[in-house]
Scaffold this active site. Structure first.
Site, PDB file in Angstrom:
ATOM      1  NE  ARG A 210      -0.286  -1.110   4.820  1.00  0.00           N
ATOM      2  CZ  ARG A 210      -0.784  -1.238   6.035  1.00  0.00           C
ATOM      3  NH1 ARG A 210      -2.032  -0.898   6.278  1.00  0.00           N
ATOM      4  NH2 ARG A 210      -0.056  -1.722   7.016  1.00  0.00           N
ATOM      5  CB  CYS A 489      -8.564  -2.559  10.526  1.00  0.00           C
ATOM      6  SG  CYS A 489      -9.223  -4.091  11.166  1.00  0.00           S
ATOM      7  CD  GLU A 491      -4.091   2.046  10.740  1.00  0.00           C
ATOM      8  OE1 GLU A 491      -3.507   3.112  10.473  1.00  0.00           O
ATOM      9  OE2 GLU A 491      -4.180   1.100   9.942  1.00  0.00           O
ATOM     10  NE  ARG A 699      -2.488  -2.178  14.104  1.00  0.00           N
ATOM     11  CZ  ARG A 699      -3.060  -1.930  12.924  1.00  0.00           C
ATOM     12  NH1 ARG A 699      -3.726  -0.809  12.726  1.00  0.00           N
ATOM     13  NH2 ARG A 699      -2.954  -2.783  11.930  1.00  0.00           N
TER      14      ARG A 699
END
Length: 850
Positions: A210, A489, A491, A699
């Site tokens: 990405r 998602c 964040e 995370r």
């Protein structure tokens, strides 16, 4: 603004169905919900007919135009090259207006065979499409691998023509393979780091899959100022540059020139739609549609160049920004909608108060955005292939609720209207996110709970009381933190303060455990070292020795993860730039620097790394400690032998492992292991600074990576068999949390190291039985559970409200259940579009009754 919602029906067999399940059973899941919605929003109803029957066309137009431009600008500053490329795309990309459209703008086309027709004014129909991001050559996307490219066959869900395949192989990919960001990054890594990255699914970098992490744009800025104002600012600053100030002149000029090019091209892009609408109106026999086309032309001549004056102009301006963003770069999880109920609300309120707009007219415009987003599909893997983002995952996060910058509750009439749309709109767009805090009004929480009870998995919830203090601790002001929006998602972003752009990595915690138990080796990679040698665990006499070896393996993997991130960050600006994104970011404009070129003065670089298999490893360590070192029911050699044999011939040992204490049941000794694991990672993160002076935070967001990452991990001491999925995100292992949802929340809360700020999202999936939530009493129970989650400072929670029998029936009869939506991991997807492995993993998740 409360209203009656569809109640949960009870089937003849007394099984309680959610409204979504009931519509599936009746065959009514393809259009708007309810006769009133279908009548008052008939345009949307018509646009939805046959929508999912349309295949997804790979759109090569952007790739072709990008490549043409980049080939002609080699040697120029990268931000200027991308500015010229985006301008070239906007000037030449095919455009069309569909028959029912009120909002116009698309990053797709009607396919290679209808381009000429569209350019001379035909309405055309793009249907569903996927933009090809050819610059991301590497492991992230199947269409950048020539050996995976083949023309599609009739009935394939993704359409690739022979001409498309030939163009990719012969004209497009060869250029980008010579200039690949992924290859440059891998080549620049130290040898030992590269070797670890090449062990697929041990550490999985995502930077080359990405262009940047999940983001939203500052849409409010465009609505209030217009692109023309930004163009004037850039032009004035360009004129004011002093050639005698060599550094500023050389460093800032390319950025400002790129901004001017992009602003002009965006205005021209909108004007192309205005011209097309007027030419179509001239040939339109219907009076009403002719009027609509002329109104479209008027609006496109105004926005996004000028400030929006009405709700419709604001929505059209927002959609143009989204469209251009898709043409500029591949934002992870797709570009978000930001705090849509905040920046659109002044226009909505004004138009409603002055009699120009009704609720249903506003819904038609909002749902036109939802349909536009649904047409654009982000494709990473072919259907049926194992994927890190299974089921055409998308996260165009659309944030409602929360707090205003000055700390007041932010809910308004538009917040409720968007929830109503989510209950009545049948597609899994947008990815709705509701911010909840201790002062969230009960009326809003009630509407949220009723929407969740519908059963399609929306909205996902974010707890302000956890997130806002953490953002302040990381350097945000209270006003900035209060105004965060959800992106991707799970964040969050403070839009004009954060500067992180490069994708981060997934760390396979299950693989780290296996390397601990195999002295640095993984069975799937043979006898060679993958990690480091930490000793034969058969010689360990205490659990502390095992724990020490585990932490050494963690330290080694994290060190190499941080090294690859540093290299990815520093090389990115040589390959990718985003002038449109950057001109909408206050700090980028103030410094005249592209977001990818960092460091940007004043920006906070809040990166992260994901740890996958948290629940699996907690349970495994608990099993070893209990069975080997505390109770002595097993020796370490016996356990390791059973694992090597995938428990074949050792079912008795597997049963001992399965019945050992498990995370998710509020057992303090087990949960403490989770806290120790978290502290191991956060301590390492605290002592690391990124290439741009920021931090990489811990995370827990697996998306669907726990499926392929589990495929490289052998049997584990929790009783999991080899190659089975790992636990997902922060959730307990599938089916192992058996003491109710509150106990699960308590366990998760107990694993958090609240004293560290080097923490980020903790994604929690929770499945609840529809029978537990019947009627108003069920709604109140769900509201109470949500309040408890916020009181325990969860970051995120989302719910699957669905019957296990429905999922099993969908596996047996996928055609009947093709519109069945389930919550996966920060997004909802059609159950039948998921791989069998992911379907089974969702079925295995604990279905709580309470």
């Amino acid at each position: 603004m409360l209203e009656a919602v569809e109640s949960s029906p009870i089937s003849p067999g007394s099984k309680v169905l959610t409204p979504h399940e009931a519509r599936i059973e009746r065959g009514e899941a393809v259009g708007l919900v309810g006769d009133a919605a279908q009548s008052k929003r008939a345009r949307i109803q018509r646009m939805l007919e046959g929508f999912r029957d349309q295949p997804i066309h790979l759109n090569l137009d952007r790739a072709r135009l990008l490549t043409e431009s980049m080939m002609g600008t080699e040697g120029q500053p990268m931000v200027l090259r991308w500015g010229k490329a985006l301008a070239h795309i906007l000037e030449n990309h095919p455009i069309h207006i569909e028959d029912e459209e009120l909002l116009v703008g698309s990053a797709g086309s009607a396919g290679r065979y209808a381009v000429e027709e569209l350019l001379v004014g035909s309405a055309g129909s793009a249907g569903r499409y996927a933009v090809v991001y050819c610059e991301l050559v590497g492991p992230g996307r199947f269409y950048t691998h020539p050996h995976e490219l083949a023309p599609s066959k009739p009935g394939d869900p993704i359409v690739i023509s022979e001409e498309d395949v030939a163009a990719l192989k012969e004209d497009i990919l060869p250029y980008w393979e010579r200039n690949a960001y992924h290859a440059a990054t891998m080549n620049a890594l130290p040898e030992e780091t590269r070797r670890l990255m090449e062990r697929i699914f041990v550490v999985t970098p995502t930077a080359a899959g990405r262009s940047m992490l999940a983001w939203a744009h500052d849409y409010g800025k465009v609505l209030e100022r217009g692109i023309g104002s930004i163009r004037r600012e850039a032009g004035e600053r360009l004129e004011a540059l002093d050639p005698a100030d060599t550094a500023a002149y050389v460093e800032q000029r390319p950025f400002l020139e790129a901004v001017c090019l992009v602003c002009d091209a965006m205005t021209a892009f909108a004007h192309r739609y205005a011209e097309l609408a007027r030419s179509m109106a001239a040939d339109e026999p219907g009076q009403e549609r002719r009027r609509e086309l002329l109104e479209i032309a008027d609006i496109c001549e105004r926005v996004p160049e000028h400030p929006a004056r009405t709700f419709r102009e604001a929505v059209q301006s927002q959609w143009f920004i989204q469209t251009v963003s898709r043409l500029e770069q591949a934002i992870g999880g797709v570009v978000g909608n930001g705090r849509i109920d905040q920046y659109l609300y002044p226009y909505y309120r004004k138009d409603v108060d002055e009699g120009r707009l009704t609720e249903d007219e506003a819904l038609v415009l909002l749902e036109s955005i939802w349909i536009g987003m649904a047409r654009s599909t982000d494709v990473y893997a072919k259907p049926g292939q194992p994927s890190l983002t299974d089921g055409f995952a998308h996260w165009e996060a659309t944030t409602i609720g929360g707090l205003t910058p000055d700390g007041r509750d932010a809910t308004n009439d538009l917040s409720y209207l968007i929830l109503r749309s989510k209950r009545e709109f049948p597609l899994h767009y947008p990815d709705l996110a509701a911010r909840i805090h201790s002062r969230t009004p009960n009326a809003f929480l009630h509407a949220v709970a009723e929407t969740i009870k519908d059963g399609s998995g929306f909205p996902k919830l974010f707890c302000d009381d956890e997130i806002i203090p953490l953002l302040v601790a990381k350097g945000g002001t209270m006003e900035e933190a209060n105004d965060y929006c959800v992106t991707g998602c799970s964040e969050t972003k403070m839009l004009n303060r954060e500067g992180i752009a490069t994708g981060c990595a997934w760390i396979n915690l299950g693989a780290i455990l296996e390397m601990t138990l195999r002295d640095g080796r993984l069975a799937c990679y043979g006898d060679g070292l993958v990690g480091i040698s930490t000793g034969d665990p058969r010689t360990f006499t205490t659990f502390d020795e095992l724990w020490h070896a585990f932490t050494l393996q963690v330290q080694n993997v994290v060190q190499h993860t941080f090294i690859q991130q540093h290299v990815s960050d520093t090389l990115k600006s040589r390959h990718i730039a985003s002038p449109m994104f950057s001109m909408l970011h206050d700090l980028c404009m103030a410094s005249s620097k592209d977001i990818h070129s960092g460091p940007i003065e004043g920006a906070l670089y809040l990166g992260f790394f994901d740890v996958i298999g948290f629940g699996t490893v907690i349970d495994s360590l608990a099993a070893i400690r209990t069975l080997v070192f505390e109770e002595g029911k097993l020796t370490m050699p016996e356990l390791l032998d059973a694992l090597d044999r995938d428990f074949t011939g050792h079912e008795d040992i597997r049963q001992l492992c399965l019945n050992a204490p498990k995370y998710g049941n509020n057992e303090s000794s087990v949960d403490r292991l989770g806290r120790d694991i978290e502290e191991c990672f956060t301590r390492l993160a605290r002592h690391h600074t990124t290439a741009f002076g920021g931090e990489l935070d811990l995370r827990y967001v697996s998306v669907t990576s726990h499926i392929p990452l589990g495929a490289v991990v052998g049997a584990t001491p929790d009783g999991r068999k080899a190659r089975e999925p790992l636990s997902e995100s922060i959730s307990p292992s599938q089916g192992r949390d058996v003491k109710g949802p509150t106990a699960t929340l308590a366990s998760i809360s107990s694993t958090k190291c609240a004293q560290y700020k080097e923490r980020a999202a903790r994604l929690l999936n929770m499945k609840l039985s529809p029978a537990s939530l019947v009627g108003e009493a069920g709604t109140r129970k769900l509201m109470g559970l949500i309040r408890s989650a916020c009181d325990m400072r969860m970051w995120h929670i989302q719910f699957n409200i669905i019957n296990r029998d429905t999922l099993l029936a969908a596996q047996n009869d996928p055609e009947k259940y093709r519109n069945l939506l389930v919550r996966v991991a920060g997004y909802s997807a059609y159950f039948v579009d998921l791989t069998p492995a992911l379907q089974n993993e969702i079925i295995r998740r604990t279905e709580h009754e309470f």
